[in-house]
Write an enzyme that holds these catalytic residues in place. Structure first.
Site, mmCIF file in Angstrom:
data_model
loop_
_atom_site.group_PDB
_atom_site.id
_atom_site.type_symbol
_atom_site.label_atom_id
_atom_site.label_comp_id
_atom_site.label_asym_id
_atom_site.label_seq_id
_atom_site.Cartn_x
_atom_site.Cartn_y
_atom_site.Cartn_z
ATOM 1 N N GLY A 184 -40.062 14.179 47.542
ATOM 2 C CA GLY A 184 -41.353 13.681 48.006
ATOM 3 C C GLY A 184 -41.265 12.256 48.493
ATOM 4 O O GLY A 184 -41.956 11.868 49.441
ATOM 5 N N ASP B 198 -42.987 9.335 35.957
ATOM 6 C CA ASP B 198 -41.910 10.325 35.979
ATOM 7 C C ASP B 198 -41.300 10.564 34.606
ATOM 8 O O ASP B 198 -40.534 11.523 34.428
ATOM 9 C CB ASP B 198 -40.802 9.886 36.934
ATOM 10 C CG ASP B 198 -41.212 9.991 38.394
ATOM 11 O OD1 ASP B 198 -42.027 10.875 38.710
ATOM 12 O OD2 ASP B 198 -40.732 9.185 39.206
ATOM 13 N N GLN C 142 -45.709 5.770 46.604
ATOM 14 C CA GLN C 142 -45.276 6.455 47.827
ATOM 15 C C GLN C 142 -46.286 6.267 48.951
ATOM 16 O O GLN C 142 -45.909 6.024 50.099
ATOM 17 C CB GLN C 142 -45.063 7.941 47.548
ATOM 18 C CG GLN C 142 -43.872 8.223 46.647
ATOM 19 C CD GLN C 142 -43.685 9.706 46.391
ATOM 20 O OE1 GLN C 142 -44.436 10.540 46.887
ATOM 21 N NE2 GLN C 142 -42.685 10.044 45.602
ATOM 22 N N LYS D 82 -46.572 16.682 41.078
ATOM 23 C CA LYS D 82 -45.172 16.267 41.187
ATOM 24 C C LYS D 82 -44.342 17.474 41.666
ATOM 25 O O LYS D 82 -44.862 18.411 42.248
ATOM 26 C CB LYS D 82 -44.692 15.725 39.841
ATOM 27 C CG LYS D 82 -45.237 14.328 39.529
ATOM 28 C CD LYS D 82 -44.617 13.297 40.461
ATOM 29 C CE LYS D 82 -45.009 11.889 40.111
ATOM 30 N NZ LYS D 82 -44.361 10.901 40.995
ATOM 31 N N LYS E 157 -32.710 6.154 42.249
ATOM 32 C CA LYS E 157 -33.034 7.025 43.375
ATOM 33 C C LYS E 157 -33.970 6.337 44.370
ATOM 34 O O LYS E 157 -33.774 6.423 45.589
ATOM 35 C CB LYS E 157 -33.652 8.337 42.873
ATOM 36 C CG LYS E 157 -33.881 9.349 43.995
ATOM 37 C CD LYS E 157 -34.094 10.764 43.485
ATOM 38 C CE LYS E 157 -35.359 10.921 42.700
ATOM 39 N NZ LYS E 157 -35.735 12.352 42.531
ATOM 40 N N SER E 158 -34.986 5.645 43.869
ATOM 41 C CA SER E 158 -35.953 4.986 44.751
ATOM 42 C C SER E 158 -35.270 3.953 45.638
ATOM 43 O O SER E 158 -35.537 3.858 46.841
ATOM 44 C CB SER E 158 -37.052 4.318 43.916
ATOM 45 O OG SER E 158 -37.797 5.263 43.200
ATOM 46 N N ARG F 234 -36.581 17.030 36.180
ATOM 47 C CA ARG F 234 -36.964 16.288 34.973
ATOM 48 C C ARG F 234 -37.368 17.223 33.833
ATOM 49 O O ARG F 234 -37.120 16.930 32.660
ATOM 50 C CB ARG F 234 -38.064 15.288 35.296
ATOM 51 C CG ARG F 234 -37.629 14.265 36.329
ATOM 52 C CD ARG F 234 -38.543 13.065 36.395
ATOM 53 N NE ARG F 234 -38.305 12.299 37.614
ATOM 54 C CZ ARG F 234 -37.298 11.439 37.786
ATOM 55 N NH1 ARG F 234 -36.444 11.239 36.800
ATOM 56 N NH2 ARG F 234 -37.150 10.801 38.923
ATOM 57 N N ARG G 63 -46.361 20.357 47.688
ATOM 58 C CA ARG G 63 -46.895 19.044 47.338
ATOM 59 C C ARG G 63 -47.820 18.508 48.427
ATOM 60 O O ARG G 63 -47.578 18.711 49.619
ATOM 61 C CB ARG G 63 -45.758 18.066 47.047
ATOM 62 C CG ARG G 63 -44.884 18.536 45.902
ATOM 63 C CD ARG G 63 -43.754 17.589 45.585
ATOM 64 N NE ARG G 63 -44.252 16.320 45.064
ATOM 65 C CZ ARG G 63 -43.458 15.310 44.708
ATOM 66 N NH1 ARG G 63 -42.140 15.441 44.842
ATOM 67 N NH2 ARG G 63 -43.968 14.194 44.236
ATOM 68 N N ARG H 281 -46.170 19.265 36.369
ATOM 69 C CA ARG H 281 -45.363 18.847 35.224
ATOM 70 C C ARG H 281 -46.146 18.877 33.916
ATOM 71 O O ARG H 281 -45.557 19.109 32.857
ATOM 72 C CB ARG H 281 -44.803 17.434 35.459
ATOM 73 C CG ARG H 281 -43.559 17.421 36.317
ATOM 74 C CD ARG H 281 -42.921 16.060 36.367
ATOM 75 N NE ARG H 281 -41.718 16.118 37.200
ATOM 76 C CZ ARG H 281 -41.227 15.090 37.862
ATOM 77 N NH1 ARG H 281 -41.841 13.916 37.814
ATOM 78 N NH2 ARG H 281 -40.135 15.212 38.572
#
Length: 441
Positions: A98, A323, A173, A350, A25-26, A398, A126, A354
């Site tokens: 995010g 993550d 990020q 997150k 994904k990143s 997740r 967030r 989480r």
């Protein structure tokens, strides 16, 4: 508030087969963004087509790039060059991502345009101040609602200023946001971090032709980008996502007799903490065919069912696996003894809180655990995980996948609410796992 989409996972037999995990994904996000900032056509192979990444694709189209997918699943991006993005006609909706929101804020921060940005209910909770503050030092104006949260407006700097910024927290990020703002800023922009975080941005910017220097100093790891380069289109072969691969990996480890092969998994050393940790717990994980693709280390994984033991996971490992703590907590539930996870404060901000979501879910399934401000202790039992809980996921993909994995090996089925959140990162997760022997429905 919940959706009507729930899934239940019932105890399964051994899992067997080959798992083609979706693209990272990143790297998928960055492929679209950097392709839009490059000159020429970038072709992206194996891109994740989850909702988060599709939101990034839509945003780059709104900013003037030509983005399309062909019938073979290859994505093509015609870029506009550094500083060439145009003002969008409508609000950019970043969905649940995010990464998209924070990285794009950096890109937009040094473009002299005004952009409005929002997201789904989870993303709107967030914190964005962590990127808005350094951007303000560069001349960007970011106007957020209370608590420095979305929706927000980014008014890009007419004459952005380079900065030297020391990260107050370990966050790839935030680091990436500042480096991307530095792309369209004259001079050199430097980010200093005391804890190493994932370096996809640095590796991929070099792949597209930017000058990025990394040095180790007394202050920490300094990453410097030379502003206003000409990025050139470059093809990207996206490796399979190591975070997504962690779910079938743990499922195989805790289901007796299982053996799975996961080809082409990204093994970036700033992302592979989960695999280091699982091997320390006794996991039988073998890396084969190790190679490099687009600057990223890649390997095929072979995973076999294993007897796991509890360990203490050091806080300094958290940035490389932040993550993956939800699925690690599931592995810890089936391990012999106590697993102590430290340095988890970032989990509070997150897609959901989480840390609390994991602890509450474990308790609902009969697992003894202790939740602290920044730690989680799980008392494992290899043969006595009750299951049977109904898990509130808070629309967090997740959390949903982690507890579906628990249900595969627990004594009783586990039900997760809002399972449609899984589509943000791992479309067809249930179908893929069922094809290996799981029972999710």
């Amino acid at each position: 508030m919940t959706s009507d989409n729930s899934l239940s996972s019932t105890p399964s037999s051994s899992l067997k087969g080959t798992v083609k995990v979706p693209g990272d994904k990143s790297i998928s996000h960055r492929s679209l963004m950097f392709g839009a900032l490059a000159i020429g056509k970038t072709n992206v192979f194996g891109m994740l087509e989850g909702e988060d990444v599709l939101a990034t694709a839509k945003a780059m189209r709104a900013l003037g790039a030509h983005v399309e997918r062909d019938d073979q699943g290859v994505w093509h991006i015609e870029g506009r060059g550094i500083g060439g993005l145009c003002e969008p006609e409508d609000v950019l909706d970043m969905g649940n991502s995010g990464t998209s929101a924070r990285l794009l804020m950096g890109i937009l921060g040094s473009h002299p345009i005004t952009t409005f940005m929002t997201g789904d209910a989870s993303l709107r909770k967030r914190p964005m101040g962590r990127v808005a503050n350094p951007l303000a030092e560069m001349g960007t104006q970011v106007h957020c609602r209370s608590g420095q949260r979305l929706p927000l407006m980014v008014q890009g700097a007419e004459t952005p200023m380079p900065i030297r910024y020391k990260l107050p927290m370990a966050s790839a990020q935030v680091k990436s946001c500042i480096l991307l703002a530095g792309l369209n800023t004259p001079g050199e922009t430097t980010v200093i971090e005391t804890e190493h975080t994932r370096d996809h941005t640095e590796l991929m910017l070099r792949h597209f032709g930017a000058e990025v220097r990394v040095t180790q100093t007394e202050e920490g790891r300094e990453t410097t980008i030379v502003g206003q380069p000409e990025l050139k289109a470059a093809d990207v072969h996206v490796p399979s996502d190591p975070s997504s691969a962690a779910f079938p990996t743990v499922a195989a480890l805790i289901n007796e007799g299982s053996e799975l092969r996961l080809p082409g998994i990204g093994m970036n050393p700033h992302r592979n903490g989960i695999y280091i940790t699982l091997k320390e717990m006794g996991a039988d994980i073998t890396l084969e065919n190790e190679r490099t693709e687009a600057g990223e280390p890649v390997a095929d994984l072979v995973v076999r069912a294993s007897k796991l033991k509890g360990i203490t996971v050091p806080a300094e490992r958290a940035p490389s696996m932040i993550d993956e703590y939800p699925i690690l907590a599931i592995a810890a539930s089936f391990a012999e003894g106590k697993t102590i996870m430290e340095g988890l404060g970032e989990l509070r901000v997150k897609e959901s809180d989480r840390l609390s979501a994991v602890a509450n879910g474990l308790k609902a399934c009969g697992v003894t655990c202790e939740e602290g401000d920044d730690y989680l202790i799980v008392e494992g039992s290899p043969t006595d995980v009750k299951g049977g809980g109904t898990i509130t996921t808070h629309f967090d993909h997740r959390i949903a996948m982690s507890f579906l994995v628990m249900g595969m090996a627990a004594k009783e089925p586990v039900k997760v609410l809002d399972a449609d959140a899984i589509d943000t990162s791992f479309p067809d997760f249930a179908k893929l796992m069922n094809g290996l022997g799981a029972q999710i429905g």
